[in-house]
Design a protein around this motif. Structure first.
Motif, PDB file in Angstrom:
ATOM      1  N   LEU A 118       0.880  -1.217  -0.009  1.00 44.09           N
ATOM      2  CA  LEU A 118       0.071   0.004  -0.012  1.00 44.09           C
ATOM      3  C   LEU A 118       0.791   1.201   0.100  1.00 44.09           C
ATOM      4  CD1 LEU A 118      -2.862   1.440   0.600  1.00 44.09           C
ATOM      5  CD2 LEU A 118      -2.276   1.128   2.950  1.00 44.09           C
ATOM      6  N   TYR A 122       0.933  11.601   1.766  1.00 41.61           N
ATOM      7  CA  TYR A 122       0.711  12.372   2.524  1.00 41.61           C
ATOM      8  C   TYR A 122       0.933  13.792   2.357  1.00 41.61           C
ATOM      9  CZ  TYR A 122       0.419   8.662   6.031  1.00 41.61           C
ATOM     10  OH  TYR A 122       0.044   7.460   6.796  1.00 41.61           O
ATOM     11  N   LEU A 128      -3.336   9.906   9.466  1.00 41.84           N
ATOM     12  CA  LEU A 128      -4.170   8.695   9.523  1.00 41.84           C
ATOM     13  C   LEU A 128      -4.221   8.333  10.908  1.00 41.84           C
ATOM     14  CD1 LEU A 128      -4.447   6.480   7.439  1.00 41.84           C
ATOM     15  CD2 LEU A 128      -2.466   5.357   8.205  1.00 41.84           C
ATOM     16  N   HIS A 131      -5.182   2.840  14.182  1.00 41.97           N
ATOM     17  CA  HIS A 131      -6.011   1.882  13.657  1.00 41.97           C
ATOM     18  C   HIS A 131      -5.151   0.601  13.816  1.00 41.97           C
ATOM     19  CE1 HIS A 131      -3.480   2.868  10.311  1.00 41.97           C
ATOM     20  NE2 HIS A 131      -3.232   1.777  10.230  1.00 41.97           N
ATOM     21  N   ASP A 133      -4.020  -2.934  11.651  1.00 44.13           N
ATOM     22  CA  ASP A 133      -4.242  -3.641  10.000  1.00 44.13           C
ATOM     23  C   ASP A 133      -4.617  -5.068  10.365  1.00 44.13           C
ATOM     24  OD1 ASP A 133      -2.770  -1.373   9.536  1.00 44.13           O
ATOM     25  OD2 ASP A 133      -1.248  -2.311   8.522  1.00 44.13           O
ATOM     26  N   SER A 145       6.998  -0.861   7.087  1.00 41.20           N
ATOM     27  CA  SER A 145       6.545   0.395   7.026  1.00 41.20           C
ATOM     28  C   SER A 145       7.931   1.275   6.508  1.00 41.20           C
ATOM     29  CB  SER A 145       5.819   1.164   8.005  1.00 41.20           C
ATOM     30  OG  SER A 145       5.802   2.504   7.932  1.00 41.20           O
ATOM     31  N   VAL A 189      -0.548   8.130  12.254  1.00 43.24           N
ATOM     32  CA  VAL A 189       0.194   9.123  11.960  1.00 43.24           C
ATOM     33  C   VAL A 189      -0.279  10.492  12.285  1.00 43.24           C
ATOM     34  CG1 VAL A 189       1.563  10.221  10.097  1.00 43.24           C
ATOM     35  CG2 VAL A 189       1.295   7.965  10.084  1.00 43.24           C
ATOM     36  N   ARG A 204       5.030  13.438   1.965  1.00 44.05           N
ATOM     37  CA  ARG A 204       5.305  12.278   2.675  1.00 44.05           C
ATOM     38  C   ARG A 204       5.011  11.194   1.941  1.00 44.05           C
ATOM     39  NH1 ARG A 204       3.518   8.474   7.067  1.00 44.05           N
ATOM     40  NH2 ARG A 204       5.521   7.354   7.575  1.00 44.05           N
ATOM     41  N   ASN A 206       4.706   7.025   2.008  1.00 44.93           N
ATOM     42  CA  ASN A 206       4.957   5.599   3.053  1.00 44.93           C
ATOM     43  C   ASN A 206       4.648   4.321   2.076  1.00 44.93           C
ATOM     44  OD1 ASN A 206       3.167   3.846   4.933  1.00 44.93           O
ATOM     45  ND2 ASN A 206       5.185   4.475   5.906  1.00 44.93           N
ATOM     46  N   THR A 208       3.711   0.668   2.748  1.00 42.99           N
ATOM     47  CA  THR A 208       3.490  -0.286   3.549  1.00 42.99           C
ATOM     48  C   THR A 208       3.388  -1.840   3.091  1.00 42.99           C
ATOM     49  OG1 THR A 208       2.347   1.423   4.846  1.00 42.99           O
ATOM     50  CG2 THR A 208       1.652  -0.991   5.503  1.00 42.99           C
ATOM     51  N   ARG A 210       2.607  -5.669   3.349  1.00 40.14           N
ATOM     52  CA  ARG A 210       1.931  -6.760   4.320  1.00 40.14           C
ATOM     53  C   ARG A 210       1.676  -8.160   3.348  1.00 40.14           C
ATOM     54  NH1 ARG A 210      -3.087  -2.509   4.615  1.00 40.14           N
ATOM     55  NH2 ARG A 210      -2.124  -0.880   5.971  1.00 40.14           N
TER      56      ARG A 210
HETATM   57  C1  SIN Z   1      -0.274   2.877   7.809  1.00 40.21           C
HETATM   58  O1  SIN Z   1      -0.755   2.243   8.771  1.00 40.21           O
HETATM   59  O2  SIN Z   1      -0.857   2.047   6.649  1.00 40.21           O
HETATM   60  C2  SIN Z   1       0.586   3.644   7.332  1.00 40.21           C
HETATM   61  C3  SIN Z   1       1.426   4.087   8.402  1.00 40.21           C
HETATM   62  C4  SIN Z   1       2.447   5.342   7.631  1.00 40.21           C
HETATM   63  O3  SIN Z   1       2.078   6.154   6.960  1.00 40.21           O
HETATM   64  O4  SIN Z   1       3.590   5.414   8.571  1.00 40.21           O
END
Ligand code: SIN
Ligand code: FE2
Length: 213
Positions: A118, A122, A128, A131, A133, A145, A189, A204, A206, A208, A210
Protein backbone atom coordinates in the motif's frame (compact mmCIF):
# COMPACT_ATOMS: atom_id res chain seq x y z
CA UNK A 1 3.82 8.60 33.79
CA UNK A 2 2.16 12.03 33.81
CA UNK A 3 1.77 12.25 30.04
CA UNK A 4 0.07 9.50 28.07
CA UNK A 5 2.60 9.99 25.27
CA UNK A 6 6.38 9.89 25.33
CA UNK A 7 9.12 10.51 22.80
CA UNK A 8 11.42 7.81 21.43
CA UNK A 9 14.71 9.25 20.22
CA UNK A 10 17.45 6.60 20.19
CA UNK A 11 18.64 4.99 16.92
CA UNK A 12 17.64 1.45 15.85
CA UNK A 13 15.53 0.45 18.74
CA UNK A 14 12.96 -2.06 19.79
CA UNK A 15 9.62 -0.28 20.09
CA UNK A 16 8.11 -3.39 21.66
CA UNK A 17 8.67 -7.15 21.50
CA UNK A 18 8.34 -7.82 17.76
CA UNK A 19 8.61 -4.17 16.67
CA UNK A 20 11.77 -2.38 15.52
CA UNK A 21 12.64 1.03 14.21
CA UNK A 22 15.50 0.85 11.67
CA UNK A 23 16.76 4.39 11.36
CA UNK A 24 17.86 5.34 7.82
CA UNK A 25 17.65 1.73 6.64
CA UNK A 26 16.10 2.69 3.25
CA UNK A 27 18.18 5.83 2.73
CA UNK A 28 20.54 4.34 0.13
CA UNK A 29 17.57 2.99 -1.87
CA UNK A 30 15.37 6.08 -1.62
CA UNK A 31 15.87 7.45 -5.15
CA UNK A 32 15.10 4.08 -6.78
CA UNK A 33 12.06 3.53 -4.55
CA UNK A 34 10.69 6.97 -5.44
CA UNK A 35 11.19 6.36 -9.17
CA UNK A 36 9.23 3.12 -8.82
CA UNK A 37 6.46 4.89 -6.85
CA UNK A 38 6.08 7.26 -9.82
CA UNK A 39 5.86 4.29 -12.22
CA UNK A 40 3.25 2.49 -10.12
CA UNK A 41 1.21 5.70 -9.78
CA UNK A 42 1.29 6.24 -13.55
CA UNK A 43 -0.64 2.96 -13.93
CA UNK A 44 -2.70 3.03 -10.73
CA UNK A 45 -3.14 6.70 -9.79
CA UNK A 46 -3.25 7.94 -6.19
CA UNK A 47 -6.80 8.46 -4.96
CA UNK A 48 -8.54 9.55 -1.75
CA UNK A 49 -10.61 6.55 -0.67
CA UNK A 50 -13.98 6.89 1.05
CA UNK A 51 -14.31 5.22 4.45
CA UNK A 52 -17.28 2.95 5.25
CA UNK A 53 -18.60 5.89 7.31
CA UNK A 54 -18.61 8.13 4.23
CA UNK A 55 -15.51 10.25 4.94
CA UNK A 56 -12.87 11.01 2.30
CA UNK A 57 -9.43 10.00 3.62
CA UNK A 58 -6.87 12.83 3.79
CA UNK A 59 -4.12 10.39 2.74
CA UNK A 60 -4.05 9.54 -0.98
CA UNK A 61 -3.41 5.83 -1.71
CA UNK A 62 -2.50 3.37 -4.39
CA UNK A 63 -1.16 -0.22 -4.37
CA UNK A 64 1.07 -2.66 -6.14
CA UNK A 65 1.32 -6.43 -5.81
CA UNK A 66 -1.10 -9.35 -6.19
CA UNK A 67 -3.83 -7.46 -4.36
CA UNK A 68 -4.53 -3.91 -3.22
CA UNK A 69 -6.15 -2.49 -0.10
CA UNK A 70 -9.26 -0.46 -0.85
CA UNK A 71 -12.10 1.15 1.05
CA UNK A 72 -15.55 2.35 0.06
CA UNK A 73 -19.03 2.63 1.57
CA UNK A 74 -19.28 -1.18 1.73
CA UNK A 75 -16.14 -1.61 3.87
CA UNK A 76 -12.39 -2.27 3.76
CA UNK A 77 -11.06 -5.14 1.65
CA UNK A 78 -8.28 -6.47 -0.55
CA UNK A 79 -9.07 -6.52 -4.26
CA UNK A 80 -7.13 -8.12 -7.12
CA UNK A 81 -8.29 -5.33 -9.44
CA UNK A 82 -7.98 -1.59 -9.06
CA UNK A 83 -11.61 -0.45 -8.76
CA UNK A 84 -10.73 2.83 -10.54
CA UNK A 85 -9.41 1.13 -13.70
CA UNK A 86 -10.77 -2.44 -13.51
CA UNK A 87 -7.22 -3.69 -14.21
CA UNK A 88 -4.82 -5.70 -12.03
CA UNK A 89 -2.65 -3.63 -9.69
CA UNK A 90 0.89 -3.05 -11.05
CA UNK A 91 3.36 -5.76 -9.98
CA UNK A 92 5.56 -5.06 -6.99
CA UNK A 93 8.83 -3.51 -8.27
CA UNK A 94 12.06 -5.40 -7.50
CA UNK A 95 13.32 -2.42 -5.43
CA UNK A 96 10.24 -2.74 -3.20
CA UNK A 97 10.71 -6.48 -2.71
CA UNK A 98 14.39 -5.97 -1.84
CA UNK A 99 13.79 -3.35 0.85
CA UNK A 100 10.92 -5.35 2.39
CA UNK A 101 12.95 -8.56 2.56
CA UNK A 102 16.07 -6.82 3.90
CA UNK A 103 14.02 -4.97 6.53
CA UNK A 104 12.36 -8.05 8.03
CA UNK A 105 15.73 -9.81 8.12
CA UNK A 106 17.31 -6.82 9.90
CA UNK A 107 14.43 -6.85 12.38
CA UNK A 108 15.03 -10.55 13.13
CA UNK A 109 12.13 -12.17 11.30
CA UNK A 110 12.54 -15.13 8.95
CA UNK A 111 11.65 -15.28 5.24
CA UNK A 112 9.05 -12.82 4.02
CA UNK A 113 6.79 -12.78 0.97
CA UNK A 114 4.59 -9.68 1.06
CA UNK A 115 1.84 -9.79 -1.55
CA UNK A 116 0.83 -6.15 -1.30
CA UNK A 117 2.44 -2.75 -0.92
CA UNK A 118 0.00 0.00 0.00
CA UNK A 119 1.51 3.35 -1.00
CA UNK A 120 0.34 6.30 1.09
CA UNK A 121 0.87 9.91 0.04
CA UNK A 122 0.52 12.58 2.72
CA UNK A 123 0.30 16.28 1.87
CA UNK A 124 0.85 18.66 4.82
CA UNK A 125 -2.15 18.32 7.12
CA UNK A 126 -2.92 14.73 6.12
CA UNK A 127 -3.12 12.17 8.92
CA UNK A 128 -4.03 8.58 9.61
CA UNK A 129 -6.04 7.94 12.74
CA UNK A 130 -5.16 5.17 15.17
CA UNK A 131 -6.05 1.76 13.67
CA UNK A 132 -5.05 -1.91 13.50
CA UNK A 133 -4.18 -3.57 10.20
CA UNK A 134 -6.76 -6.34 10.41
CA UNK A 135 -7.86 -7.17 6.86
CA UNK A 136 -5.02 -9.69 6.42
CA UNK A 137 -5.44 -13.43 6.99
CA UNK A 138 -2.12 -13.89 8.81
CA UNK A 139 -2.14 -11.94 12.06
CA UNK A 140 1.57 -12.47 12.81
CA UNK A 141 3.41 -11.91 9.49
CA UNK A 142 5.32 -8.63 9.81
CA UNK A 143 4.32 -5.28 8.40
CA UNK A 144 7.14 -3.19 6.94
CA UNK A 145 6.66 0.57 6.75
CA UNK A 146 9.15 2.70 4.79
CA UNK A 147 9.08 6.49 5.22
CA UNK A 148 10.16 8.87 2.45
CA UNK A 149 10.00 12.67 2.23
CA UNK A 150 8.60 14.96 4.91
CA UNK A 151 9.01 13.86 8.53
CA UNK A 152 6.09 12.41 10.48
CA UNK A 153 5.16 11.54 14.02
CA UNK A 154 4.16 7.88 14.11
CA UNK A 155 1.87 6.79 16.93
CA UNK A 156 2.67 3.29 18.09
CA UNK A 157 0.11 1.97 20.54
CA UNK A 158 -0.81 -1.29 22.19
CA UNK A 159 -3.17 -4.12 21.42
CA UNK A 160 -6.13 -2.15 22.74
CA UNK A 161 -7.22 1.20 21.30
CA UNK A 162 -7.13 2.74 24.76
CA UNK A 163 -3.50 1.68 25.43
CA UNK A 164 -0.90 4.44 25.68
CA UNK A 165 0.83 5.33 22.39
CA UNK A 166 4.51 6.16 21.89
CA UNK A 167 5.26 9.11 19.60
CA UNK A 168 7.97 7.99 17.21
CA UNK A 169 9.54 10.65 14.97
CA UNK A 170 10.04 9.17 11.48
CA UNK A 171 12.27 10.69 8.81
CA UNK A 172 13.17 10.09 5.19
CA UNK A 173 14.67 6.59 4.94
CA UNK A 174 13.42 5.25 8.28
CA UNK A 175 11.82 1.79 8.37
CA UNK A 176 9.50 0.36 11.03
CA UNK A 177 8.82 -3.39 11.21
CA UNK A 178 6.18 -4.95 13.45
CA UNK A 179 5.10 -8.57 13.53
CA UNK A 180 4.61 -11.61 15.77
CA UNK A 181 3.32 -10.48 19.16
CA UNK A 182 3.35 -6.81 17.98
CA UNK A 183 1.51 -7.42 14.71
CA UNK A 184 -1.92 -6.27 15.91
CA UNK A 185 -0.74 -3.12 17.67
CA UNK A 186 -2.67 0.06 17.01
CA UNK A 187 -0.79 2.71 15.04
CA UNK A 188 -1.37 6.00 13.24
CA UNK A 189 0.24 9.16 11.91
CA UNK A 190 -0.24 12.68 13.32
CA UNK A 191 -0.98 15.49 10.82
CA UNK A 192 2.07 16.14 8.64
CA UNK A 193 3.62 19.58 9.22
CA UNK A 194 4.18 22.01 6.33
CA UNK A 195 7.60 21.67 4.77
CA UNK A 196 9.59 20.78 1.70
CA UNK A 197 11.87 17.78 1.43
CA UNK A 198 14.82 18.34 -0.96
CA UNK A 199 14.18 15.11 -2.94
CA UNK A 200 10.48 14.47 -2.38
CA UNK A 201 8.97 17.97 -2.18
CA UNK A 202 5.97 18.94 -0.10
CA UNK A 203 4.81 15.43 0.74
CA UNK A 204 5.48 12.27 2.68
CA UNK A 205 5.37 8.92 0.91
CA UNK A 206 4.96 5.73 2.94
CA UNK A 207 5.29 2.18 1.64
CA UNK A 208 3.45 -0.40 3.75
CA UNK A 209 4.20 -4.04 2.94
CA UNK A 210 1.87 -6.75 4.18
CA UNK A 211 1.04 -10.39 3.70
CA UNK A 212 -2.66 -10.16 2.94
CA UNK A 213 -3.63 -13.54 1.49
C1 SIN B 1 -0.34 2.67 7.59
O1 SIN B 1 -0.62 2.39 8.73
O2 SIN B 1 -0.90 2.13 6.61
C2 SIN B 1 0.70 3.72 7.24
C3 SIN B 1 1.58 4.15 8.35
C4 SIN B 1 2.50 5.27 7.90
O3 SIN B 1 2.17 6.04 6.97
O4 SIN B 1 3.59 5.43 8.49
FE1 FE2 C 1 -1.73 0.59 9.20
Amino acid sequence: MASDLFEVESPDLALATGASLLRGFALAEAIGLLTDVTEVAARAPFRHLITPGGFRMSVAMTNCGAVGWVSDRSGYRYDRADPDTGRRWPPMPASFQRIATASVAAAGFSAYAPDVCLINRYAPGARLSLHQDRNELDDEAPIVSVSLGLPATFLFGGLKRSDRSSRVPLEHGDVVVWGGPARMRFHGVLPIAEGRHPEVGEQRINLTFRTAL
